[in-house]
Motif scaffolding. Structure first.
Motif, PDB file in Angstrom:
ATOM      1  N   ARG B 133       1.103  -1.382  -0.271  1.00  0.00           N
ATOM      2  CA  ARG B 133      -0.301   0.185  -0.015  1.00  0.00           C
ATOM      3  C   ARG B 133       1.179   1.158  -0.319  1.00  0.00           C
ATOM      4  NH1 ARG B 133      -1.127   2.741   4.367  1.00  0.00           N
ATOM      5  NH2 ARG B 133       0.413   1.766   6.607  1.00  0.00           N
ATOM      6  N   SER B 134       0.353   2.850  -0.552  1.00  0.00           N
ATOM      7  CA  SER B 134       0.935   3.303  -1.027  1.00  0.00           C
ATOM      8  C   SER B 134       2.085   4.300   0.344  1.00  0.00           C
ATOM      9  CB  SER B 134       0.797   3.934  -2.150  1.00  0.00           C
ATOM     10  OG  SER B 134      -0.068   5.069  -1.792  1.00  0.00           O
ATOM     11  N   GLY B 135       1.005   4.004   1.317  1.00  0.00           N
ATOM     12  CA  GLY B 135       1.115   4.767   2.940  1.00  0.00           C
ATOM     13  C   GLY B 135       2.305   3.662   3.401  1.00  0.00           C
ATOM     14  N   SER B 136       3.001   2.241   3.078  1.00  0.00           N
ATOM     15  CA  SER B 136       3.557   2.185   3.823  1.00  0.00           C
ATOM     16  C   SER B 136       5.175   2.690   3.774  1.00  0.00           C
ATOM     17  CB  SER B 136       3.359   0.587   3.812  1.00  0.00           C
ATOM     18  OG  SER B 136       4.551   0.315   2.826  1.00  0.00           O
ATOM     19  N   ILE B 137       5.409   2.121   5.246  1.00  0.00           N
ATOM     20  CA  ILE B 137       6.405   2.928   5.042  1.00  0.00           C
ATOM     21  C   ILE B 137       8.365   2.415   4.708  1.00  0.00           C
ATOM     22  CG2 ILE B 137       7.549   1.880   6.907  1.00  0.00           C
ATOM     23  CD1 ILE B 137       8.139   5.377   7.351  1.00  0.00           C
ATOM     24  N   VAL B 138       7.145   1.275   4.242  1.00  0.00           N
ATOM     25  CA  VAL B 138       8.866   0.500   3.020  1.00  0.00           C
ATOM     26  C   VAL B 138       8.801   0.874   2.069  1.00  0.00           C
ATOM     27  CG1 VAL B 138       8.880  -1.856   1.825  1.00  0.00           C
ATOM     28  CG2 VAL B 138       8.285  -2.243   4.020  1.00  0.00           C
ATOM     29  N   VAL B 139       7.119   1.284   1.282  1.00  0.00           N
ATOM     30  CA  VAL B 139       7.321   2.231   0.072  1.00  0.00           C
ATOM     31  C   VAL B 139       7.834   3.578   0.306  1.00  0.00           C
ATOM     32  CG1 VAL B 139       5.785   3.471  -1.318  1.00  0.00           C
ATOM     33  CG2 VAL B 139       4.773   1.405  -0.687  1.00  0.00           C
ATOM     34  N   SER B 140       7.428   4.440   0.851  1.00  0.00           N
ATOM     35  CA  SER B 140       8.312   5.641   1.820  1.00  0.00           C
ATOM     36  C   SER B 140       9.786   5.742   1.967  1.00  0.00           C
ATOM     37  CB  SER B 140       7.608   6.070   2.660  1.00  0.00           C
ATOM     38  OG  SER B 140       6.864   6.583   2.560  1.00  0.00           O
TER      39      SER B 140
ATOM     40  N   THR C 127      -3.443  12.893   7.089  1.00  0.00           N
ATOM     41  CA  THR C 127      -3.461  11.244   7.820  1.00  0.00           C
ATOM     42  C   THR C 127      -4.374  10.282   6.695  1.00  0.00           C
ATOM     43  OG1 THR C 127      -4.282  13.179   9.500  1.00  0.00           O
ATOM     44  CG2 THR C 127      -5.507  10.823   9.607  1.00  0.00           C
ATOM     45  N   VAL C 128      -5.041  11.113   6.025  1.00  0.00           N
ATOM     46  CA  VAL C 128      -5.395  10.192   4.849  1.00  0.00           C
ATOM     47  C   VAL C 128      -4.357   9.892   3.914  1.00  0.00           C
ATOM     48  CG1 VAL C 128      -7.055  10.540   2.286  1.00  0.00           C
ATOM     49  CG2 VAL C 128      -7.998  11.583   4.822  1.00  0.00           C
ATOM     50  N   ALA C 129      -3.310  10.552   3.137  1.00  0.00           N
ATOM     51  CA  ALA C 129      -2.581   9.571   3.194  1.00  0.00           C
ATOM     52  C   ALA C 129      -1.532   9.500   3.720  1.00  0.00           C
ATOM     53  CB  ALA C 129      -1.554  10.999   2.523  1.00  0.00           C
ATOM     54  N   ALA C 130      -1.303   9.308   4.689  1.00  0.00           N
ATOM     55  CA  ALA C 130      -0.713   8.084   5.582  1.00  0.00           C
ATOM     56  C   ALA C 130      -1.728   7.080   5.979  1.00  0.00           C
ATOM     57  CB  ALA C 130      -0.311   8.935   7.101  1.00  0.00           C
ATOM     58  N   ALA C 131      -2.662   7.525   5.793  1.00  0.00           N
ATOM     59  CA  ALA C 131      -3.714   6.293   6.054  1.00  0.00           C
ATOM     60  C   ALA C 131      -3.419   5.167   4.809  1.00  0.00           C
ATOM     61  CB  ALA C 131      -4.993   6.361   6.820  1.00  0.00           C
ATOM     62  N   GLU C 132      -3.404   5.580   3.970  1.00  0.00           N
ATOM     63  CA  GLU C 132      -4.207   5.276   2.664  1.00  0.00           C
ATOM     64  C   GLU C 132      -3.654   3.498   2.763  1.00  0.00           C
ATOM     65  OE1 GLU C 132      -3.185   7.849  -0.631  1.00  0.00           O
ATOM     66  OE2 GLU C 132      -3.522   5.721  -2.916  1.00  0.00           O
ATOM     67  N   GLY C 133      -4.541   2.646   1.786  1.00  0.00           N
ATOM     68  CA  GLY C 133      -4.299   1.580   2.079  1.00  0.00           C
ATOM     69  C   GLY C 133      -4.439   0.422   3.328  1.00  0.00           C
ATOM     70  N   THR C 134      -4.599   1.739   4.765  1.00  0.00           N
ATOM     71  CA  THR C 134      -4.994   0.577   5.652  1.00  0.00           C
ATOM     72  C   THR C 134      -6.116   1.178   6.219  1.00  0.00           C
ATOM     73  OG1 THR C 134      -5.399   2.232   7.137  1.00  0.00           O
ATOM     74  CG2 THR C 134      -2.867   1.612   6.384  1.00  0.00           C
TER      75      THR C 134
END
Lengths: 272, 304, 349
Positions: B133-140, C127-134
């Motif tokens: 998922r694009s918010g994941s820290i691994v991607v970042s 917050t929405v950007a960080a939570a994307e995919g969850t």
């Protein structure tokens, strides 16, 4: 084109500081000078005589007053900015800190110097060939610096730094070498070493040299030509035969005769 | 407990890389050129805003980031010109650019805020590639690391070329460089451009990561960059180009680490900044205290 | 020398220990629920009541945003979600620093909470950007235009995980309120930070609406709180009254400077939010941020009870008329009694 292949011609060089104020001073007063290839000129004079100013004008640090001309190898370089003069002029300063970059290594300093006057590009600044060049340039100095190419220049002693500065000034074989009291800040022993190194390099590379010094004895002993300045003018100009065998007293009389003044600079007279 | 620590470290690592780019930009001007450049607050936002506007207009995010570098280069060039051609003191040139860019950024963005939440960003592209998922820290971290590594290698090579060497010498002894035939004005222009190009790249990255570009996003960037460079030098005492670059990133990492830790500790909200400052002071005092305890010679204080 | 060293070391250690104390507290393992003492049967003890994790974040501190936060907590308590009992509130404030806002968003997502309340536009966006995919539920509040901000697809439709309460209000009631107190004014001044999208939007609409009431608008801008006083001063003598939008810089953090200008130069200042007026303005058809917070809290309660955010459409704000007669006197005018009688909230001193 003069027969005598003048390397450097100064014509009508005047320099006035603080014009229009109480401090106005004529640092250089209508200087005319011809420097021939392979001349080794020592320049002497009292404080404020204009010696360093003349070097600065040749180096392009500031331009002469309008009408003055500086011609090197037939090319008029008057009025060009300092970095453009650098192609023709190598300079060693009195303060070893000015001529070298303390936080860079010897190799990096020499890499900077070897490209004097050339356009710099994206090639690696230092490669095997250049390192060999630096090695062979430093080895004759006998100071062991050629084995310390990765040492930071700031860790060297003043004498070593000045030696590096000397190599930096000459490694690209510029037309002119300007030495501005370059041993004045060194202790006598180191000064002697650097002086001999200067002799060696000048002779080896057949460099046209102008050396400013406060030391009359030095000025007499070294060099193929002696110039004495006073209040912005050249008052004495002796070639090799004329200066051979002169003593300091002779020089002082020559000065007094030419300038009509008594020579009263203790500092110069008392230097040994 | 372990995942708390790993969460803190991984996020700080990501921020260290991103703000490390800003730190490297600041290092280039402050240390390499001895030119204190305050344009950073403005060029960071300019990069973010430009990238955001282009992405919203349908441009591929990687191209948008290249464009961001481009505007950053231009901004730095103007700062350099103000200093070399108009003879404005470096600090003033930077300040004027920082102030002027605020209005420029409002125009570029067409407003105060450009949302990227519904757009495909570089992070989305990489997430797709990695299947995360694009918010994941691994991607970042992947995005930031790739860019940081590229920048590192390019700069490491560049600073060893003839031009790069003369840039470094300029900050060390400008007088000498001039007398060796280098046009130091051109060096200033080149250095300022590259520096602000890097900073703009960082802004473009952050805007995509945080989901929006905002005209206020650059406020405090110069402070962050300065702190990172100085902390990095104090803690890692680097010698040589490669180590200096790494130290800048390291300093950014340490600084952001302290902010992240202070934040997660949950102090009264107003105390966050004080805690951060105190932690940094402690970190920098440690080498000093060590020297004192060992009765070693302590070098004199530097001014900046 | 040694004494100085000891002092430095000692105080650093002290600060470090203090700083780390809550950290140790947070790390303490959760105590298992004590088994009921009399239980002898084979039945397992009843599971402990679920403690919900609710994160609240805001971009900066000022009275209206703080009321927003309070409203959230109070509304959730009304619905049975009480702090300390079945809810763990985690609260952070970015102190105006956007990089810290990003940090907070990342931190919250890492906590895997049940709900995240994000107050103000940049906070909600990151917050929405960080939570994307969850699938964490996010409720925004005090976001003026959530559609342009990319938080929800439209005013009537929530996103799968995102919904919330906007502080959008209609402009005519604002202007009408000002005219009800000062019917004869011709020039209305305003001050705002063009760097805040919420404020910029409001000023654009104000400029559209004003001619209908025969009013000319005069603007002053302030890029930072330091510029607010100068912006206020620049309006003196150029307008008959001033209206402040819901702008974090001018109406929030900088409101005291505006009040100072109004009192010193007898320039009546009207506001658009309750907290703003409470600080010392004449009055306004105001957004009640406490009310907004409560709506967000009610939404959270519905979600915790099983509804999906997608089924809760975003809300706009209602406006209450607020008057502050004493403040009006200080600014040189008297509020007509009829207006005071009609007002929803009258602030006494």
């Amino acid at each position: 084109m003069s027969e005598n292949k003048s390397l450097l011609q100064l014509r009508g060089i005047t320099k006035i500081f603080s014009r229009g104020t109480i401090d106005e001073v004529n640092a250089l007063d209508n200087i005319n000078l011809d420097v021939n290839a392979e001349d080794y000129i020592t320049i002497i004079g009292s404080n404020g005589a204009g010696k360093t100013t003349m070097l600065n004008v040749v180096a392009g640090v500031f331009p002469p007053e309008r009408g003055g001309k500086i011609i090197v190898n037939g090319i008029d370089i008057t009025g060009l900015s300092e970095y453009k003069h650098a192609a023709y002029v190598g300079r060693v300063y009195q303060d070893p800190n000015i001529g070298t970059a303390a936080k860079m290594t010897i190799e990096e300093n020499l890499a900077m110097a070897v490209l004097r006057g050339q356009t710099r590009g994206l090639r690696a600044a230092s490669n095997k060939q250049r390192r060999e060049l630096f090695h062979s340039a430093l080895a004759p100095l006998g100071l062991g610096l050629e084995d310390r190419l990765n040492a930071l220049v700031g860790t060297l002693s003043s004498g070593q730094r000045q030696a590096v500065a000397l190599v930096m000034a000459t490694i690209s074989k510029p037309a002119l070498l300007l030495l501005d009291e370059h041993i004045a800040n060194l202790d006598p022993k180191t000064a002697q070493i650097v002086l001999e190194l200067t002799e060696m390099i000048v002779k080896k590379e057949k460099m046209t040299t102008m050396m400013v010094t406060h030391n009359m004895e030095l000025a007499l002993r070294y060099g193929s030509r002696l110039i004495m300045m006073h209040e912005g003018k050249i008052v004495v100009d002796l070639n090799e035969e004329q200066k051979a065998g002169l003593t300091i007293n002779d020089l002082v009389s020559a000065f007094e005769k030419a300038s009509g003044r008594r020579f009263i600079e203790d500092k110069i007279l008392l230097r040994r | 407990m372990l995942d708390v620590v790993s969460g803190i470290l991984s996020f700080s690592f990501y921020e260290g890389l991103v703000f490390g780019l800003v730190a490297i930009g600041v290092y280039l001007t402050l240390r390499v050129l001895a030119f204190p450049d305050l344009t950073v607050d403005g060029s960071y936002t300019l990069g973010g805003g430009m990238a955001a506007v282009l992405i919203v207009a349908g441009v591929h995010p990687f191209l948008a980031m290249l464009a961001a570098i481009g505007v950053g280069l231009c901004a730095g060039l103007v700062t350099g010109l103000l200093n070399t051609k108009l003879r404005l003191p470096a600090l003033l040139a930077g300040i004027l650019m920082m102030v002027g860019l605020w209005s420029v950024n409002l125009r570029v963005m067409g407003g105060a805020n450009v949302s990227l939440l519904r757009e495909v960003t570089a992070f989305d592209k990489v997430a797709e590639l990695l299947g995360l998922r694009s918010g994941s820290i691994v991607v970042s971290i992947t995005v930031a690391l790739v860019l940081a590594v590229i920048v590192f290698f390019v700069l490491n090579w560049f600073l060893r070329t003839e031009i790069g060497l003369s840039l470094r010498a300029c900050g060390d002894n400008e007088q000498m460089v001039r007398s060796l035939g280098v046009d130091t004005d051109k060096n200033i222009l080149l250095g300022c451009s590259i520096s602000n190009g890097l900073v703009a790249l960082a802004g473009a990255m952050v805007a995509q990561g945080q989901g929006f570009a905002d005209v206020g996003m650059g406020i405090g960037m110069i402070v962050m960059g300065l702190a990172s460079v100085i902390i990095g030098e104090a803690l890692f005492r680097p010698r040589g180009v490669a180590r200096l670059l790494v130290a800048a990133v390291g300093g950014a990492f340490v600084y952001r680490l302290f902010i992240t830790v202070a934040l997660r500790l949950g102090m009264a909200p107003g105390d966050l900044k004080l805690i951060t400052a105190v932690l940094v002071i402690i970190a920098l005092a440690i080498p000093f205290i060590q020297k004192k305890l060992r009765r070693e010679w302590i070098p004199p204080a530097v001014r900046w | 020398m040694k004494k100085n060293l000891l002092i430095i070391l000692g105080s650093s250690l002290l600060i470090l220990v203090m700083a780390l104390m809550p950290f140790f507290g947070a790390c303490a393992p959760e105590e298992p629920p004590p088994p009921p003492p009399e239980e002898e049967e084979e039945e397992p003890p009843p599971p402990p009541p679920k403690v919900y994790k609710v994160c609240i974040s805001q971009i900066v501190t000022h009275p209206d945003l703080d009321s927003n936060r309070q409203g959230i907590m109070d509304a959730m308590a009304e619905e049975g979600f009480i702090e300390g009992e079945n809810v763990d509130f985690i609260i952070r404030n970015a102190q105006g620093d956007m990089t810290v806002a990003v940090s907070i968003a990342d931190y919250y997502v890492s906590l895997k909470p049940d709900i995240i309340h994000a107050i103000t536009t940049p906070m909600a966006q990151t917050t929405v950007a960080a939570a994307e995919g969850t699938d964490i539920s996010i409720i925004f509040s005090s976001v003026t235009d959530p559609v342009t901000a990319g938080l929800v697809p439209s005013w009537t439709e929530a996103a799968p995980n995102v919904t919330g309460v906007s502080d959008w209000f209609e402009m005519p009631p604002q202007v009408e309120f000002v005219l009800s107190v000062l019917p004869d004014i011709k020039i209305l001044g305003t001050a705002y930070n063009p760097g805040e999208v919420n404020a910029a939007v409001q000023i654009e609409i104000l400029n559209d609406v004003a001619p209908d009431y025969g009013l000319t608008i005069v603007e002053a801008t302030a890029a930072t709180t330091a510029d607010v006083y100068a912006a206020g001063m620049s309006l003196v003598g150029r307008c008959d009254a001033v209206w402040i939008p819901t702008c974090n810089t001018v109406g929030g953090v900088g409101i005291e400077s505006i009040i100072k200008v109004g009192e010193e130069h007898q320039l009546p200042i009207f506001g658009s939010a309750v907290g703003m007026v409470e600080t010392g303005l004449v009055g306004g058809a105001s957004c009640d941020y406490y009310w907004i917070g409560k709506q967000a809290g009610y939404m959270a309660a519905r979600i915790l009870k099983g509804e999906s955010p997608a089924d809760i459409p975003p809300m706009k704000s209602a406006v209450s008329t607020v008057v502050y007669p004493a403040a009006a006197e200080r600014m040189g005018i008297t509020i007509p009694q009829a207006v005071i009688d009609e007002a929803d909230i009258v602030i006494e001193e």
